[in-house]
Design an enzyme around this catalytic site. Structure first.
Site, PDB file in Angstrom:
ATOM      1  N   CYS A 150     -16.306 -11.464 -38.217  1.00  0.00           N
ATOM      2  CA  CYS A 150     -15.136 -11.873 -38.981  1.00  0.00           C
ATOM      3  C   CYS A 150     -15.295 -13.346 -39.395  1.00  0.00           C
ATOM      4  O   CYS A 150     -16.260 -14.006 -39.055  1.00  0.00           O
ATOM      5  CB  CYS A 150     -13.850 -11.673 -38.188  1.00  0.00           C
ATOM      6  SG  CYS A 150     -13.855 -12.434 -36.576  1.00  0.00           S
TER       7      CYS A 150
ATOM      8  N   CYS B  58     -16.318 -16.261 -37.005  1.00  0.00           N
ATOM      9  CA  CYS B  58     -17.695 -16.358 -36.531  1.00  0.00           C
ATOM     10  C   CYS B  58     -18.571 -16.996 -37.593  1.00  0.00           C
ATOM     11  O   CYS B  58     -19.500 -17.745 -37.276  1.00  0.00           O
ATOM     12  CB  CYS B  58     -18.240 -14.985 -36.184  1.00  0.00           C
ATOM     13  SG  CYS B  58     -17.002 -13.844 -35.606  1.00  0.00           S
TER      14      CYS B  58
END
Lengths: 78, 333
Positions: free
Chosen positions: A10, A13
């Site tokens: 997502c 990260c």
């Protein structure tokens, strides 16, 4: 030095990975940065909140999008 | 006028904003009783209202949430048993991160540390379904009794759904890697007030970035329903006299991936068109509780039989809640 960013891919990260690269260039250091998205592998580190940062197989932070400065501090401490 | 009523109208429903948008549009020469004027008013007013509520609510929730990191939640739950544990899991699920991508590491962390399936699932069900934001938004768009009923029934679904899954004894249906690894326990960080506020502000920024498109889309669909789709068409499909309306709304909502902020404007428009309250709430619950992406994620940690049990229990539960609300709608509206 081997740095791993753990997370399911997502946005958080991705930001953490970018910040890690920025930190490395700030410190003028070379390291391999690997993104780990496989849940089985993430679980192997015992991490419950992503993104997490692993330096040389040691979990140094989890559940936080660290800033480039924070990552730099962790790299230097490692 | 009652003070609380005033507070409700101005702070939650933002009557001032509605009047302000109306004044601006009228000054521009638009007739608000026309279709175009009406849709424009609905769109502008709803978009601004939702973004204000979204930012304020996420800020407050994230601040509370910073006191309950997953590691602490797990420790709290590990010390409880039976029904109380399910209830605590459902309640703690209301103050968790919004991102569905964080639910799988949580699942692994909970299960890996030996928490029973029933508690983990109570938490997993409640987490996307009910939170403080949904309570206040529902109160802002409908009223407090509907909001409280929604949250209570959502919690009941989480407690009973989790307990049922626990009773099925499907521990064998978890992927092996989940339980194979010990869970890391880093010492908890000492957060100062400043860290918590910074965290809350970051959450707001991140969530707004993630959901703004869904909100615009939701409000757009809402405006479309509001002014362009004839009531007769909607009622023929999912009118309150149609018995199939609840299952149909649930099944349409399940594959959709959105959160409560995007679905509320659609719900609001549907209720105005005379669709049953239960039907609309079932649709919202289906959208938030289950989605194709979240099921695909969950499949990575549980085997198909357990996934199917989870899916059926939630779907049936949502339909039941929908029928209940439709039957007792006269108490709420």
């Amino acid at each position: 030095m081997l740095i791993k960013v753990l997370g399911s891919g997502c946005k958080k990260c991705i930001t953490l990975t970018e910040n890690t690269h920025t930190a490395l260039s700030q410190l003028q250091r070379e390291a391999e940065v690997v993104k780990v998205t496989d849940f089985a592998e993430i679980a192997a580190y015992g991490v419950m909140s992503t993104p997490a940062l692993v330096i040389d197989e040691r979990v140094v932070s989890m559940g936080k999008v660290l800033s480039a400065d924070e990552v730099a501090a962790l790299i230097q401490a490692a | 006028m009652d003070f609380f009523e005033w507070l409700n109208d101005q702070l939650l429903r933002m009557e001032w904003l509605s009047q302000g948008v109306k004044a601006v549009l009228e000054a521009l020469g638009l007739d608000l009783s026309s279709r175009l004027g009406g849709s424009l008013h609905f769109f502008i007013y709803d978009v601004i209202k939702i973004f204000i509520l979204l930012s304020v609510l996420i800020f407050i929730i994230s601040w509370i949430q910073s006191y309950f990191p997953p590691e602490r939640t797990r420790r709290i739950l590990g010390g409880l048993q039976g029904f109380r544990a399910n209830l605590a899991a459902a309640l703690l699920g209301t103050i968790t991160p919004f991102c569905s991508c964080s639910s799988i590491p949580l699942f692994i962390g909970f299960t890996g540390s030996g928490l029973p399936l029933s508690i983990t699932f109570s938490f997993l069900i409640s987490s996307p379904l009910v939170d403080l934001a949904s309570l206040i938004l529902l109160a802002g768009i409908f009223n407090w009794s509907i909001a409280i009923a929604y949250v209570l029934l959502g919690l009941v679904l989480a407690v009973l759904g989790g307990a049922l899954i626990g009773a099925l004894r499907m521990e064998q249906q978890i992927e092996a890697f989940v339980t194979r690894h010990p869970v890391l326990d880093l010492p908890p960080e000492q957060l100062q007030l400043r860290d918590r506020l910074r965290y809350a502000a970051e959450q707001v920024q991140e969530i707004v970035q993630r959901v703004w498109m869904y909100v615009l889309l939701g409000v757009g669909i809402g405006a479309l329903i509001h002014n362009w789709i004839p009531e007769s068409v909607i009622n023929a499909l999912i009118g309150s006299d149609k018995l199939w309306s609840v299952p149909l709304a649930t099944l349409i909502g399940i594959p959709m991936y959105a959160d409560i902020f995007g679905t509320l404007p659609i719900a609001e428009a549907l209720v105005h068109k005379g669709v049953g309250l239960g039907t609309v709430l079932a649709f919202m619950m289906a959208v938030t509780a289950l989605s194709l992406p979240s099921l695909i994620m969950l499949r990575k940690v549980v085997k198909p039989p357990l996934l199917a049990a989870f899916f059926s229990i939630i779907t049936l539960g949502i339909m039941l809640i929908g029928y209940l609300f439709n039957a007792f709608a006269y108490l709420f509206l």
